[in-house]
Design a protein around this motif. Structure first.
Motif, short mmCIF file in Angstrom:
data_model
loop_
_atom_site.label_atom_id
_atom_site.label_comp_id
_atom_site.label_asym_id
_atom_site.label_seq_id
_atom_site.Cartn_x
_atom_site.Cartn_y
_atom_site.Cartn_z
N UNK A 1 34.00 44.73 32.83
CA UNK A 1 34.73 43.89 33.79
C UNK A 1 35.16 44.79 34.95
N UNK A 2 34.80 44.41 36.16
CA UNK A 2 35.21 45.18 37.33
C UNK A 2 36.40 44.48 37.98
N UNK A 3 37.46 45.23 38.20
CA UNK A 3 38.74 44.57 38.50
C UNK A 3 38.90 44.11 39.94
N UNK A 4 37.94 44.45 40.80
CA UNK A 4 38.02 43.93 42.16
C UNK A 4 36.63 43.94 42.76
N UNK A 5 36.44 43.23 43.87
CA UNK A 5 35.07 42.98 44.31
C UNK A 5 34.31 44.24 44.72
N UNK A 6 34.97 45.16 45.43
CA UNK A 6 34.18 46.33 45.82
C UNK A 6 33.88 47.24 44.64
N UNK A 7 34.77 47.26 43.64
CA UNK A 7 34.42 47.99 42.43
C UNK A 7 33.22 47.31 41.77
N UNK A 8 33.19 45.99 41.84
CA UNK A 8 32.05 45.25 41.31
C UNK A 8 30.75 45.67 41.98
N UNK A 9 30.80 45.81 43.30
CA UNK A 9 29.60 46.22 44.03
C UNK A 9 29.17 47.63 43.63
#
Lengths: 340, 340
Positions: free
Chosen positions: B248-256
């Motif tokens: 689980x990535x806790x925010x969108x840019x970490x997701x990217x």
DNA sequence: AAAAAATGCTAAATCGATTTAGCGATATTT
DNA sequence: AAATATCGCTAAATCGATTTAGCATTTTTT
């Protein structure tokens, strides 16, 4: 919590007139023959008590608001604009300017309404991505001596400073890249718009295609509110022209719609169809396959914009500057050699 | 091009005092017992000549600038902020407010510098995504009676209105979704930050994991300027914990960044590793496979923000409103049933 | 019919800066 | 020594609105 200081308080505190304080604060000490000793003393005191002049009073007296209006198509829709907003912000603050923003949605009426809203509201300068049809309002701003910088596109009927990119050449180069990678039936999907940036990209496409004696496939999308309608239009277009083996999307959100259309049609990139889009963004960089793009030099663009604006504001430079910056073809997987 | 009109010109033209004109323009005609006939006449004339009061003069006299400051982390970095900016803009204009923006880069020093820059500059209200450590400055704004609305995260030490989402519950739900789809070794990649939104998301993760007796894998990224360093950190983390089967990535840019890390490690989503990210965006929707996300209700959030702010400004509502909105789990391909 | 109240409007102060015109003291020129 | 110039500073007008206090009239009350 201490009551707000005024220039009057400074004068009273130091036993001098507000005139003197004002001269010193405006850097006119020398010119107005205020002694160096007093100048020093005032500046030191002002620093100590952290006095900041009231901008409303300054604005009322000078007629200047120290506010620049950034009018973009949609600050949330096109990363380019948000990036420009970010980059011009700091430089503007450094020079004591604030930036207010507004979005036109690329609608003429909205743009006119906004300009009228801000007119006579002492906005010192305007940075605008102009929709078509606002030439008269922009001209009247210019007539009043208010600096205007157009960005992203130009209004050719006007003599107005602008910062744009080499839309024709960069699209030409991108199409040539497709051609030299073996693609022959290259489509161009764009908006049904006469805006200069779109017209120039189309011209770049037409030039490359005709130079190589290829057939031209141009699809101009209508202005649908809903993305789905646009995607459907692209799906139909590609479906009805199955011989197309490459497609150029003339702007980033068309590129995003295009990728969806291609997914719906179950086409493989670049085997079934090669893709290039204008404007880079994460989606294109990280997509599988990664998407070849024509990228705008955003920091470079932003620098020019704010330089032009500040120069017009501070140096009263009324020259019309026409800045045309190169864009960069970033080759990725989506345009790989045909049948490689 | 006609010289700018003032309230004085209106008075002279109609043969009445500026006081009367002012009362009428401010909607105080009734209260001040100006006759209906005169009121009508003045309003008609003002409309005819398109008179707009000088905001600087109004501001100087009333102490109000009709300007709201929107201070975000980075208007170009997080689509959420650009979208909020767009959505609050129109409503603010309708009520006669303009919005200036600035970006803190999530840096305490930058935020303090900006608040100090704008202080005493008659900004009527502040909408802030606060970095940690600016409690004192925010408190002093509040003490001066200036409305502040915190967004995206809260400053728990302060009694200050804010609009946030249910970070704990929504993350809890997302992790439970992974668990019920058969994933057992679920990692949580976040920033090394004590900001409330991050803390709550982590708490939601820890809660779900401990409720099911699963092992906790938490990676807190340092603050690297360069995305590549962050990506490397994620690569190392995932590589050293090969038993992780979901992240689980806790925010969108970490997701990217995370998607890039997974690509570098040549892992297949969701077969080798399932993925959920906070915050929706095009990239996640169109990625192959499409990425499951916890999406924030952006229009809903924006509505609350601007309502709170305008209410505080216009109705002098000094109540502290703590708005917590639900977020929505959007299930896509990246979290499909394990080994399905 | 006199006093009180309501009506309809306005003069003038004020917000906090900039800027023009000018004053008294000292220094320089003739 | 008188006339002129320079120096160092300031009084007061101004920008364009809001707002307090109050002035004539007219209407109502007693």
């Amino acid at each position: 919590m201490t009551k707000k200081l005024s220039i009057r308080d400074i004068g009273r505190e130091l036993g001098i007139s507000i005139t003197t304080v004002s001269f010193i604060l405006n850097g006119k000490a020398k010119e107005k023959r205020i002694s160096a000793a007093l100048t020093e003393k005032v500046l030191k005191f002002v620093e100590e008590v952290n006095f900041k002049p009231n901008m409303m009073a300054q604005g009322l007296r000078t007629g200047k608001s120290k506010i620049i209006c950034l009018m973009v198509e949609d600050i949330s829709n096109n990363l380019l604009f948000a990036q420009v907003a970010r980059l011009i912000e700091e430089e503007a603050h450094n020079k004591g300017y604030r930036i207010i923003y507004c979005s036109t949605g690329n609608k003429k009426e909205k743009a006119l309404e906004l300009i009228r809203l801000f007119r006579d509201r002492s906005i010192d300068g305007y940075i605008i991505t102009p929709p078509e049809g606002i030439e008269n309002e922009v001209q009247s701003l210019i007539n009043e001596g208010i600096p205007v910088v157009l960005i992203d596109r130009n209004l050719p009927k006007l003599k107005c400073s602008h910062v744009v990119i080499e839309n024709l050449n960069s699209t030409h180069e991108a199409i040539n890249h497709l051609i030299s990678n073996g693609f022959k039936n290259i489509a161009f999907v764009t908006l049904d718009s006469d805006q200069t940036q779109m017209a120039d990209r189309l011209a770049g496409y037409e030039k490359a295609v005709s130079e190589h004696g290829l057939k031209s496939y141009v699809k101009k999308l209508g202005f649908h509110e809903s993305p789905d309608l646009n995607i459907n239009e692209i799906v139909s277009f590609l479906d009805e022209n199955r011989d197309i083996d490459a497609v150029f999307f003339s702007t980033n959100y068309i590129g995003v719609w295009g990728l969806q259309a291609i997914k719906i049609l179950n086409l493989l990139i670049p085997k079934d169809i090669a893709v290039i889009s204008f404007d880079d963004q994460d989606l294109f960089k990280f997509y599988s396959p990664s998407i070849t793009v024509v990228a705008q030099p955003v920091p470079h663009i932003s620098n020019h914009i704010i330089k032009l604006m500040l120069n017009a504001l501070e140096e009263k430079d009324t020259t019309v500057h026409e800045i045309v910056l190169p864009a960069k073809l970033i080759v990725r997987e989506s345009s790989a050699l045909k049948n490689a």
